[in-house]
Design an enzyme around this catalytic site. Structure first.
Site, PDB file in Angstrom:
ATOM      1  CB  ILE A  14      -1.015  -0.001   1.179  1.00  0.00           C
ATOM      2  CG1 ILE A  14      -2.144   0.969   0.874  1.00  0.00           C
ATOM      3  CG2 ILE A  14      -0.373   0.296   2.503  1.00  0.00           C
ATOM      4  CD1 ILE A  14      -2.934   0.673  -0.364  1.00  0.00           C
ATOM      5  CE  LYS A  90      -8.161  -1.406   5.994  1.00  0.00           C
ATOM      6  NZ  LYS A  90      -7.846  -2.584   5.098  1.00  0.00           N
TER       7      LYS A  90
HETATM    8  P1  NAP Z   1       2.462  -5.510   2.980  1.00  0.00           P
HETATM    9  O1  NAP Z   1       2.596  -5.398   1.505  1.00  0.00           O
HETATM   10  O2  NAP Z   1       2.695  -6.812   3.619  1.00  0.00           O
HETATM   11  O3  NAP Z   1       3.416  -4.417   3.594  1.00  0.00           O
HETATM   12  C1  NAP Z   1       3.522  -4.167   4.972  1.00  0.00           C
HETATM   13  C2  NAP Z   1       4.919  -3.639   5.271  1.00  0.00           C
HETATM   14  O4  NAP Z   1       4.994  -3.324   6.657  1.00  0.00           O
HETATM   15  C3  NAP Z   1       6.004  -4.661   5.019  1.00  0.00           C
HETATM   16  O5  NAP Z   1       6.426  -4.625   3.672  1.00  0.00           O
HETATM   17  C4  NAP Z   1       7.083  -4.187   5.967  1.00  0.00           C
HETATM   18  O6  NAP Z   1       7.774  -3.137   5.336  1.00  0.00           O
HETATM   19  C5  NAP Z   1       6.322  -3.566   7.131  1.00  0.00           C
HETATM   20  N1  NAP Z   1       6.274  -4.390   8.337  1.00  0.00           N
HETATM   21  C6  NAP Z   1       6.701  -4.030   9.562  1.00  0.00           C
HETATM   22  N2  NAP Z   1       6.479  -4.985  10.469  1.00  0.00           N
HETATM   23  C7  NAP Z   1       5.888  -5.995   9.808  1.00  0.00           C
HETATM   24  C8  NAP Z   1       5.426  -7.267  10.205  1.00  0.00           C
HETATM   25  N3  NAP Z   1       5.535  -7.687  11.484  1.00  0.00           N
HETATM   26  N4  NAP Z   1       4.889  -8.069   9.265  1.00  0.00           N
HETATM   27  C9  NAP Z   1       4.781  -7.648   7.982  1.00  0.00           C
HETATM   28  N5  NAP Z   1       5.206  -6.432   7.557  1.00  0.00           N
HETATM   29  C10 NAP Z   1       5.762  -5.614   8.469  1.00  0.00           C
HETATM   30  O7  NAP Z   1       1.024  -5.013   3.463  1.00  0.00           O
HETATM   31  P2  NAP Z   1       0.096  -3.887   2.818  1.00  0.00           P
HETATM   32  O8  NAP Z   1      -0.842  -4.501   1.862  1.00  0.00           O
HETATM   33  O9  NAP Z   1       0.912  -2.748   2.374  1.00  0.00           O
HETATM   34  O10 NAP Z   1      -0.778  -3.520   4.101  1.00  0.00           O
HETATM   35  C11 NAP Z   1      -0.286  -2.690   5.128  1.00  0.00           C
HETATM   36  C12 NAP Z   1      -1.467  -1.962   5.763  1.00  0.00           C
HETATM   37  O11 NAP Z   1      -2.138  -1.233   4.740  1.00  0.00           O
HETATM   38  C13 NAP Z   1      -2.513  -2.909   6.384  1.00  0.00           C
HETATM   39  O12 NAP Z   1      -3.015  -2.341   7.563  1.00  0.00           O
HETATM   40  C14 NAP Z   1      -3.604  -2.970   5.317  1.00  0.00           C
HETATM   41  O13 NAP Z   1      -4.880  -3.191   5.885  1.00  0.00           O
HETATM   42  C15 NAP Z   1      -3.517  -1.566   4.733  1.00  0.00           C
HETATM   43  N6  NAP Z   1      -4.046  -1.473   3.370  1.00  0.00           N
HETATM   44  C16 NAP Z   1      -3.659  -2.339   2.384  1.00  0.00           C
HETATM   45  C17 NAP Z   1      -4.218  -2.248   1.110  1.00  0.00           C
HETATM   46  C18 NAP Z   1      -3.826  -3.170  -0.017  1.00  0.00           C
HETATM   47  O14 NAP Z   1      -4.461  -3.130  -1.079  1.00  0.00           O
HETATM   48  N7  NAP Z   1      -2.803  -3.977   0.101  1.00  0.00           N
HETATM   49  C19 NAP Z   1      -5.166  -1.275   0.846  1.00  0.00           C
HETATM   50  C20 NAP Z   1      -5.494  -0.376   1.844  1.00  0.00           C
HETATM   51  C21 NAP Z   1      -4.927  -0.476   3.096  1.00  0.00           C
HETATM   52  P3  NAP Z   1       9.358  -2.923   5.496  1.00  0.00           P
HETATM   53  O15 NAP Z   1       9.986  -4.141   4.916  1.00  0.00           O
HETATM   54  O16 NAP Z   1       9.583  -1.697   4.719  1.00  0.00           O
HETATM   55  O17 NAP Z   1       9.646  -2.773   6.961  1.00  0.00           O
END
Ligand code: NAP
Length: 307
Positions: A14, A90
């Site tokens: 995101i 969120k």
């Molecule tokens: P993601 O791709 O897994 O990215 C999360 C990032 O957070 C990881 O790349 C990592 O970045 C960091 N991180 C720190 N501690 C972590 C842990 N214990 N486990 C996993 N990652 C950790 O997830 P995302 O889809 O971006 O979602 C993140 C948030 O955005 C969630 O709350 C989700 O509900 C919200 N969101 C997501 C979307 C969507 O379409 N994906 C849409 C709207 C909102 P670093 O390696 O840089 O530390």
């Protein structure tokens, strides 16, 4: 106008898809650093921990926390204690108490805390809220169904306690619901389907009571053949439908013209306004409904989920 320097923590899907482009397009913000365990972005100073960023870059007054909710509270508390204007993806936390505590801390510290609900900024939502304001609702139905393999590939964290499972997208629907329906709703029943090898639900059926109507919601991550993100509201004056996550609005099957900046540009616009006004925006209501679903929900065990 001097742009507010901002750091992003958690450079995942995101952050890359939405936050970084929205910051780049907003003259009130400048992406000055990242906090990333995996290295961050080319050309942007990166720190391994938030503590290191706070110590090294006192010139950065704002942070946007984009990591999973189960690890957000500690970082948010540290950012607020350091006086940073803080934006939360969120859902704003893993528990309701965490979110209320962060709101209290921000109030006491006098810093902006913005617990975002990006779906509330979808183009059709404000018009839907305005249309419903003087209508009498007779029934409401939410269908929020998507393929978890398509939308959350490799995200093992999303199945862990505190990260909500199918409520991760479902809470987006609840954030719209609680924005457009201005009468009180409370959950009266829920069925949560847990894959036998996972700690979070893959599907959920919810029933809410409102004044004079029942609202039903079906969230499902097993959807194939295209996502359905729809809310239909029956009223004595006709039917309102939001589709495509709130981007398109229909009144009695007639599509309405809607305008907006787009969800994430609008979120940063609001964050800029909150900072300028020295204000806060923390609404835990969607998370309260999810917590109630875990409190009241009947647990069904369904077939294992493997990616
Ligand atoms: P993601 O791709 O897994 O990215 C999360 C990032 O957070 C990881 O790349 C990592 O970045 C960091 N991180 C720190 N501690 C972590 C842990 N214990 N486990 C996993 N990652 C950790 O997830 P995302 O889809 O971006 O979602 C993140 C948030 O955005 C969630 O709350 C989700 O509900 C919200 N969101 C997501 C979307 C969507 O379409 N994906 C849409 C709207 C909102 P670093 O390696 O840089 O530390």
């Amino acid at each position: 106008m001097t742009a507010t320097k901002i750091a992003i923590m958690g450079v995942g899907k995101i952050a890359r898809d939405q936050h970084i482009p929205a910051i780049a397009a907003d003259p009130r913000f400048e992406l000055a650093a990242t906090v990333s365990r995996s290295g961050g972005l080319d050309g942007v100073e990166n720190f391994a921990t938030l503590s290191e960023l706070i110590a090294a870059r006192p010139d950065i007054p704002a942070v946007s926390l984009c990591m999973p909710p189960s690890v957000r509270y500690e970082a948010a508390a540290e950012a607020i204690a350091a006086g940073k204007q803080t934006m939360l993806e969120k859902p704003p936390g893993a528990t309701v108490a965490e979110v209320l505590d962060l709101a209290r801390m921000a109030e006491e510290a006098g810093v902006t805390l913005f617990a975002t609900w990006h779906s509330r900024h979808a183009e059709g939502v404000a018009a839907a809220k305005a249309w419903l304001a003087d209508k009498t609702i007779t029934a409401l139905r939410i269908d929020w169904k998507e393929d978890v393999r398509k939308w959350h590939p490799g995200q093992d964290w999303i199945w862990e306690p505190g990260n909500l499972g199918v409520f991760d997208p479902g809470i987006n629907a609840l954030s719209i619901l609680t924005e457009i329906v201005q009468v009180p709703l409370h959950l009266t029943g829920a069925e949560l389907s847990f894959p036998e090898n996972r700690a979070a639900p893959i599907a959920a059926d919810l029933t809410f009571a409102g004044p004079g109507f029942i609202a039903e919601a079906a969230f499902d991550w097993r959807q194939e053949g295209g996502e359905i993100w729809q809310i239909a509201v029956e009223t004595t004056a006709g039917t309102l439908r939001l589709i495509e996550g709130g981007a398109r609005l229909f009144l009695d099957d007639s599509e309405q013209t809607v305008h907006g900046r787009g969800e994430y540009p609008d979120l940063y616009h609001r964050f800029g306004d909150l900072i300028e006004g020295g204000a806060r925006d923390v609404d835990a209501t969607p998370l309260i409904h999810v917590a109630d679903a875990f409190l009241l929900g009947r647990r069904l065990v369904v077939e294992p989920f493997n990616e």
